[in-house]
Design a protein around this motif. Structure first.
Motif, PDB file in Angstrom:
ATOM      1  N   MET A  95     -17.641 -14.650 -27.878  1.00 40.25           N
ATOM      2  CA  MET A  95     -18.276 -14.082 -26.697  1.00 40.25           C
ATOM      3  C   MET A  95     -19.322 -13.081 -27.160  1.00 40.25           C
ATOM      4  O   MET A  95     -19.142 -12.424 -28.182  1.00 40.25           O
ATOM      5  N   THR A  96     -20.402 -12.973 -26.383  1.00 35.79           N
ATOM      6  CA  THR A  96     -21.419 -11.979 -26.664  1.00 35.79           C
ATOM      7  C   THR A  96     -21.600 -11.123 -25.417  1.00 35.79           C
ATOM      8  O   THR A  96     -21.686 -11.637 -24.303  1.00 35.79           O
ATOM      9  N   PHE A  97     -21.644  -9.806 -25.635  1.00 33.15           N
ATOM     10  CA  PHE A  97     -21.863  -8.863 -24.553  1.00 33.15           C
ATOM     11  C   PHE A  97     -23.114  -8.055 -24.833  1.00 33.15           C
ATOM     12  O   PHE A  97     -23.308  -7.589 -25.956  1.00 33.15           O
ATOM     13  N   GLU A  98     -23.948  -7.906 -23.825  1.00 36.21           N
ATOM     14  CA  GLU A  98     -25.068  -6.981 -23.905  1.00 36.21           C
ATOM     15  C   GLU A  98     -24.573  -5.678 -23.294  1.00 36.21           C
ATOM     16  O   GLU A  98     -24.010  -5.666 -22.201  1.00 36.21           O
ATOM     17  N   SER A  99     -24.761  -4.595 -24.020  1.00 34.88           N
ATOM     18  CA  SER A  99     -24.242  -3.305 -23.588  1.00 34.88           C
ATOM     19  C   SER A  99     -25.350  -2.267 -23.587  1.00 34.88           C
ATOM     20  O   SER A  99     -26.093  -2.142 -24.556  1.00 34.88           O
ATOM     21  N   HIS A 100     -25.447  -1.538 -22.495  1.00 34.55           N
ATOM     22  CA  HIS A 100     -26.352  -0.393 -22.390  1.00 34.55           C
ATOM     23  C   HIS A 100     -25.474   0.839 -22.485  1.00 34.55           C
ATOM     24  O   HIS A 100     -24.596   1.040 -21.636  1.00 34.55           O
ATOM     25  N   LEU A 101     -25.652   1.617 -23.540  1.00 35.49           N
ATOM     26  CA  LEU A 101     -24.775   2.746 -23.837  1.00 35.49           C
ATOM     27  C   LEU A 101     -25.537   4.060 -23.853  1.00 35.49           C
ATOM     28  O   LEU A 101     -26.651   4.125 -24.382  1.00 35.49           O
ATOM     29  N   PHE A 102     -24.903   5.069 -23.317  1.00 36.68           N
ATOM     30  CA  PHE A 102     -25.420   6.434 -23.353  1.00 36.68           C
ATOM     31  C   PHE A 102     -24.314   7.304 -23.936  1.00 36.68           C
ATOM     32  O   PHE A 102     -23.215   7.348 -23.393  1.00 36.68           O
ATOM     33  N   ALA A 103     -24.597   7.954 -25.049  1.00 32.23           N
ATOM     34  CA  ALA A 103     -23.581   8.744 -25.746  1.00 32.23           C
ATOM     35  C   ALA A 103     -24.005  10.201 -25.817  1.00 32.23           C
ATOM     36  O   ALA A 103     -25.190  10.517 -25.950  1.00 32.23           O
ATOM     37  N   ARG A 104     -23.001  11.073 -25.755  1.00 39.01           N
ATOM     38  CA  ARG A 104     -23.217  12.494 -26.027  1.00 39.01           C
ATOM     39  C   ARG A 104     -22.382  12.840 -27.252  1.00 39.01           C
ATOM     40  O   ARG A 104     -21.205  12.478 -27.330  1.00 39.01           O
ATOM     41  N   VAL A 105     -22.993  13.544 -28.186  1.00 41.61           N
ATOM     42  CA  VAL A 105     -22.351  13.890 -29.447  1.00 41.61           C
ATOM     43  C   VAL A 105     -22.109  15.396 -29.487  1.00 41.61           C
ATOM     44  O   VAL A 105     -22.973  16.180 -29.097  1.00 41.61           O
TER      45      VAL A 105
END
Length: 129
Positions: A95-105
């Motif tokens: 399976m392939t997933f396209e992911s839009h991610l927003f991270a805070r470090v």
């Protein structure tokens, strides 16, 4: 102040990691904060709820997988990106997933992930080029 982490490496370690080499809780201690929260497609996981979620994801990729960065931008303690996750189960098609991610470090660890993901078919996404 810029917080330097390699987000694709962290995501790969979380998703494709192996508890036979390091317990998941130890991995999480290194990679995410005690106050970590993930929001994905409307579901919310605090750190405690994230542990079974990561284990479930790892079970889906026992046949292997890869992460491809399509686009990634960072500013200070935030990172935004578009990624492809290829997941190969023990049996059956991948399976392939396209992911839009927003991270805070914070302090070199991920404190928050906000993600919108969708399963894709080969060729139905826009490349970064």
């Amino acid at each position: 102040m810029s917080e330097e982490i390699d987000l694709p490496a962290v995501l790969s370690e979380l998703l494709f990691g192996d508890e036979s080499t390091e317990p998941l809780e130890t991995t999480l201690d290194r990679l995410i904060t005690p106050t970590f929260v993930q929001r994905i497609n409307g579901a919310v996981y605090d750190r405690v709820a994230y542990i079974p979620h990561v284990r479930e994801m790892r079970q889906l990729v026992v046949g292997g997988g890869e992460l491809t960065v399509l686009e990634q931008f960072s500013a200070g303690s935030t990172i935004a990106g578009r990624y492809l996750f290829r997941m190969v189960p023990a049996q059956g098609p991948g399976m392939t997933f396209e992911s839009h991610l927003f991270a805070r470090v914070e302090a070199g660890r991920i404190d928050r992930l906000v993600e919108v993901a969708r399963q894709t078919e080969d060729g139905d996404f826009l490349s970064a080029s």
